[in-house]
Enzyme design. Sequence first.
Site, PDB file in Angstrom:
ATOM      1  N   GLU A 126      -6.438 -13.501  50.636  1.00  0.00           N
ATOM      2  CA  GLU A 126      -7.077 -12.208  50.923  1.00  0.00           C
ATOM      3  C   GLU A 126      -7.124 -11.277  49.713  1.00  0.00           C
ATOM      4  O   GLU A 126      -7.479 -10.110  49.848  1.00  0.00           O
ATOM      5  CB  GLU A 126      -6.354 -11.546  52.106  1.00  0.00           C
ATOM      6  N   LYS A 129      -3.109 -13.987  46.832  1.00  0.00           N
ATOM      7  CA  LYS A 129      -2.102 -13.471  47.764  1.00  0.00           C
ATOM      8  C   LYS A 129      -1.319 -14.607  48.407  1.00  0.00           C
ATOM      9  O   LYS A 129      -0.154 -14.463  48.727  1.00  0.00           O
ATOM     10  CB  LYS A 129      -2.830 -12.658  48.847  1.00  0.00           C
ATOM     11  N   GLN A 130      -1.993 -15.718  48.624  1.00  0.00           N
ATOM     12  CA  GLN A 130      -1.370 -16.834  49.326  1.00  0.00           C
ATOM     13  C   GLN A 130      -2.181 -18.078  49.007  1.00  0.00           C
ATOM     14  O   GLN A 130      -3.315 -17.983  48.554  1.00  0.00           O
ATOM     15  CB  GLN A 130      -1.345 -16.570  50.819  1.00  0.00           C
ATOM     16  N   TRP A 133      -5.404 -17.506  62.517  1.00  0.00           N
ATOM     17  CA  TRP A 133      -5.473 -18.943  62.220  1.00  0.00           C
ATOM     18  C   TRP A 133      -4.080 -19.537  62.088  1.00  0.00           C
ATOM     19  O   TRP A 133      -3.911 -20.755  62.100  1.00  0.00           O
ATOM     20  CB  TRP A 133      -6.298 -19.191  60.950  1.00  0.00           C
ATOM     21  N   ASP A 134      -3.082 -18.678  61.974  1.00  0.00           N
ATOM     22  CA  ASP A 134      -1.692 -19.117  61.893  1.00  0.00           C
ATOM     23  C   ASP A 134      -1.371 -20.105  63.010  1.00  0.00           C
ATOM     24  O   ASP A 134      -0.585 -21.040  62.820  1.00  0.00           O
ATOM     25  CB  ASP A 134      -0.747 -17.915  62.057  1.00  0.00           C
TER      26      ASP A 134
END
Lengths: 768, 768
Positions: free
Chosen positions: B482, B594-595, B354-355
């Site tokens: 994640e 995580k993000q 998806w980046d």
Amino acid sequence: MAKVADKYLKVDPWAIIEEGFDPERNRTSESIFSLGNEYMGVRGYAEEGYSGDMLLGSYFNGLNEQLDIGKHYKGIITSLRYMVNSVDWLYTRISLEGETLDLARSKISDYTRRLDFQTGTYQRDLVWHLESGKSLHITFTRLVSMTMTHLGLQQVTFKPLNFSGSIEVCSGLDFGIIHEERGENMWNVLCTSESDEISAIMASTVNTGNKLFSAFTLQSPQTLNTTRVVKDKFIGQRFSMELTQGESTHFTKLAVNCSDTDSSKSAYDLWQEGMELTITTGKLEASVVFSDQASYWSGIWETSDIQIEGDPENQQGIRFCIFQLYQTYHGDHPGFNIGAKGLTGEVYRGLAFWDTESYCLPFYMFNNPKAAKSLLEFRYKTLSQAMQRAEDVDCKGACYPIATIDGTESCDLWQHSNLQLHVGTAVSYGIWHYVNITGDRDFLFSKGVEMLIQISRFYATRGQWGQRSGEYGYYGVMGPDEFQLMVNNNCYINLMAKKSFEYTLDSIREMKLAAPEVFAEITLKTGLEEQELDDWSDKAERMRIPQDPESGVYEEHDGFFDMPHMDIHSIPVTEFPLYSNWSYDRLYRYDMIKQPDVLMFMFLYSGQFSKESKLANYEYYEPRCIHESSLSPSIHSILAAEIGKPDEAYKFFEFATRLDLDNYNRNTREGLHTTSIAAAWMNIVYGFGGMRSDGSVLSFQPSLPEKWTSYSFQVLYEGVLLRVAVDQSKVSLTAVTGGSAEVLVYGQKLLVNATGAELPLGKGMAVK
Amino acid sequence: MAKVADKYLKVDPWAIIEEGFDPERNRTSESIFSLGNEYMGVRGYAEEGYSGDMLLGSYFNGLNEQLDIGKHYKGIITSLRYMVNSVDWLYTRISLEGETLDLARSKISDYTRRLDFQTGTYQRDLVWHLESGKSLHITFTRLVSMTMTHLGLQQVTFKPLNFSGSIEVCSGLDFGIIHEERGENMWNVLCTSESDEISAIMASTVNTGNKLFSAFTLQSPQTLNTTRVVKDKFIGQRFSMELTQGESTHFTKLAVNCSDTDSSKSAYDLWQEGMELTITTGKLEASVVFSDQASYWSGIWETSDIQIEGDPENQQGIRFCIFQLYQTYHGDHPGFNIGAKGLTGEVYRGLAFWDTESYCLPFYMFNNPKAAKSLLEFRYKTLSQAMQRAEDVDCKGACYPIATIDGTESCDLWQHSNLQLHVGTAVSYGIWHYVNITGDRDFLFSKGVEMLIQISRFYATRGQWGQRSGEYGYYGVMGPDEFQLMVNNNCYINLMAKKSFEYTLDSIREMKLAAPEVFAEITLKTGLEEQELDDWSDKAERMRIPQDPESGVYEEHDGFFDMPHMDIHSIPVTEFPLYSNWSYDRLYRYDMIKQPDVLMFMFLYSGQFSKESKLANYEYYEPRCIHESSLSPSIHSILAAEIGKPDEAYKFFEFATRLDLDNYNRNTREGLHTTSIAAAWMNIVYGFGGMRSDGSVLSFQPSLPEKWTSYSFQVLYEGVLLRVAVDQSKVSLTAVTGGSAEVLVYGQKLLVNATGAELPLGKGMAVK
């Protein structure tokens, strides 16, 4: 439950009989006609060779091979151990006039198989019609000795119907077998030897170096002039026998197998041990072996038979279950456990699960307490592996593996091996249950408490505190209900961990008083600190047990009540089993459950939940349960019987005793559902018999299924063999041996002795 | 964030320079000195052969091999596609007096590497000291042509410092390369051919049959008497060159590579195409190729340069990012995408995530809108694979894969490929974002709406209704964060799906009016029914967006607020990265993320959330974020800049432009963090520049980091190249080319033309 019987076996109270040969059902029958003696097991395959679809399965309890599955994230196993397919000690080839017997190619008639519960033998009969018109009746009989652990016996009898002549036989030991799942042979032959009397071979598994010695001697009324046959991974003897029209003749093969399941014995020692045993057993007469086997089984049926009048199918079914349970395990070997499929197939890799303590242990506790203790000792023997596993997953204490053959975690799906925490609580429950019934403080103090301490340590380090609730619980877990893959505060795990903490603390308190010196040793050995006890007490007390305050329904896990609803009856029959027909991720996002979870703990700690609470929870969860585990229906049946739903109790029971005989799950070909077989026993004893063993006194609440005339079962309790017989009007209890015992029947205290006692069948207790 | 720089490269505004050879850092440098032109890429490895630790990586965009990973549960992929290591077209071996140049064994001095952003070349210099005392200066120069897609050029220059003599060279094309992850070579050679002029070889991948043609011609001021060298999977030319003390001489290799990434071309056609190209390019003079390359890059920097005064390290860093972004992708090939590591390494298997739409698309939208469109066209080209994937997981419409090279799902971890749903919403957001900025209705109506319909269908079948809440949402999912593996109602997914439904409905409404005929075709093609629109509208309206009513903090997923708390600062530095040091299951049971997940959608739909709401959510989630994704810090930096936390904005920016140059994550050796490089661009433009592109007008809210004197960047908007320059006192906007455009600066409407406009630097906008 979209389960339909596939009935093809004859109904008989003491045997399983199949008439005619059906290649389509061959693997299913191979499973059903399996023989075993806990030490080893063989599927009911055609030992004369068969070019059709078959699974030649020969297994030894605990004998394992390793599969390396590659590096993964930390804490995920990188190798696993599995029960490896082993020597074909029944290997036989039969030739006449250049034709070789092969059910897939030869013309045969009058084919029958018979597994006899009273003699403990498996017999196949057939008439072989040769191209020349000659007809030969052959009988294959085999047994795996229940008393002489290493001994397997095979007898092949020939009766020529319309000719005289000679027949060629090759009898051998074949290590060239393929392990089907791996698609390869996992054995290296170490040595072979042959004399006129004994053919012997020894091999070891490729990766683990587990060793297996196998040897045989032949006996026959005829003098057999044998010629040795040596092939790759094979040793054998070729001979011919003279046949006279209308007369029977036979040969007997006495095979000795000695396994080394932990690579602890030297090849030399194992060879010596095997050869000595072979020399001794070679002197036995077959008739002695047969009668010894029958005598053993006679003893078993005296203690453990269940009689059902008016239902020949379930009569046969339950005896099949009891027969297979004893064949799989009877506690002579403390290092063994019970694989999900026993010693009858490769699926589940011979691994033992929580089924052992949760489903099998009660059968042994009430039939063979020594075996029950041996099962618990397996966990003690493998405590160090469980401690290593806890360390591997960043915890302390002991994390018992979800699936194991030798104590190491062997489930290669991380979502199960890293998230399912219910083996440790099953062990702790098993210790408690066993001690509660047997009063065996020796075991508790010498081994039990040490296990309990390490188990509690694990649950005290794996759990966490809810940030808002302030309650303790387990995050990122999968409960027994495997249709909720990764959840928080699974009610079963939380409750069982709470109980485990409490029992550990109770046992320590008791032991401090009763056996302070042994306790001091354990304290030293485990490095137990007083503050840990406070911590466990605090965590037990503040354990999160989610429950709807209005309905009293326990929430299977945080958020379960908001899970999207699935009307399980709307699922087309063709979509079962869902594991095969639904996308994997789709299984996990409904309020649909695979097997009882909340209802399971209500069964295990039955006395602590009111009938109303059981009813409310049953009525909520039963319509959501899809029973995709074969362990599921019996627990529902037991609870349904208790809460006054006799129709449902019988409906769920219908799959119990004949799950494999009628191949309800269509996968009996892979092996028997051995641990579900134990659930069938519980279904009758705990279900219709209404027995409960979680109180201070054993209790009964018997009912009678409407279809039955009567039934009876026996349980060993406090050294007394209690017989419970139920007919349409009354319940009779008798102490068959061993004095008297106090029990509760319909809530009334009753001292049962040899004279026995009778009560009228409980009101409303006839199960429709 | 426990991230520490490993600084070893010289700071230079227009180049990356390494002095001295460090074997320990060799792989890291190989990644950093990678060259690429979107069609192909090569790591900066030693083409002369190196016996030390290296990764000889040569990659072709889209060229893939298949790995079969075995049967699994339904819906879990059974094979995956990966970018396969391909021909070493730079292969060179250099021998003198029996010694062969090898940095691991030869004595060398004056080693430097230089990657030049203005010339688009990579050059290595070294002096080779032979055992005889002879010293030879060698310069290796290479480029991958940005204008002539198939062309790679290598030039090797020799200058003997203290001798004259001759040197032996072997130059070739090697298909015998090993794909490191697989540990094997994945190529079958189809044919080779040699003439005096051209050496050519063609091979195909073992499983997918993707083909690759490679050929070269040699040029030199000397006449090269070549001898052909043919080995297994190799073709080459051996020749010697005369060296004269103090004088330079060289040879040039012009390599032509033609790939067939979908096995669609016949071997004959590809060979013909390759040979024709080789004949043409063989006539090019090297100087023309070099100047063409420099001219291309000059054009790029005119449009896309970012200038930073007062911070040479970040000046170098951001130019490196822009350089690598263009090298990886510039949209000349609609079938290509951007792998997480571009064309610089095997890790992540060359797969796009998806980046692409979430992190890379804005860079292209504002620098090279054609490339942005090409990226979206990749998704259109692979719509059928996404529809197949949806079917595989029991859904309808299109399920875009979490990781792919050719449109098929290629992530072999089911927990990601089956639970992460955010690629579809990223595509839908990408379409919206692109159309919002470019106004490209042609694309929207011809391709976009069809994708939107299939994407909405997927989200309308994958979601479910909460049993108690009555709200719609997604169960059993993993969001962008994640560290929460399988949750219900991930706020990001729910919100993005809601937006996706709404945009689909808006687009359909618009298209019905604006292009009814095309819409009728799409309706027919997709089988769209009116009731689906009502369904999507209903689901969008009743979508669950969990939020704490008091604090305004969005709950990342149901139950997140009760997740056990982890003070992330209490984690010892030695435990990072947690993926390597914590048991896998342990990662997932804290409120540790995580993000950004909630913060991510607040960035994407910035205009729809108040500053107060952003502040509240930032203050809740930032202390819980561990940034174990390299995509994470920049998003935090952008939001911190907006909500008035300049220190934090700069702190998070510190890792952005030099993530790979200073090897913050200690894994640059595996390849560049190509998609994070795009985040570095966003960090400056959206962060300090305060640009927002989700409103009806492009807006800016510039601030200046305290450490900087000034900076400027350019964006293409409505056909106008806008230059935004910020210094300590003012913000200047100029339309460099293309007329004028209206934008918002600090909330004020401003028509920017060639004359430009100035505003004082916003109050409180200096970032410390």
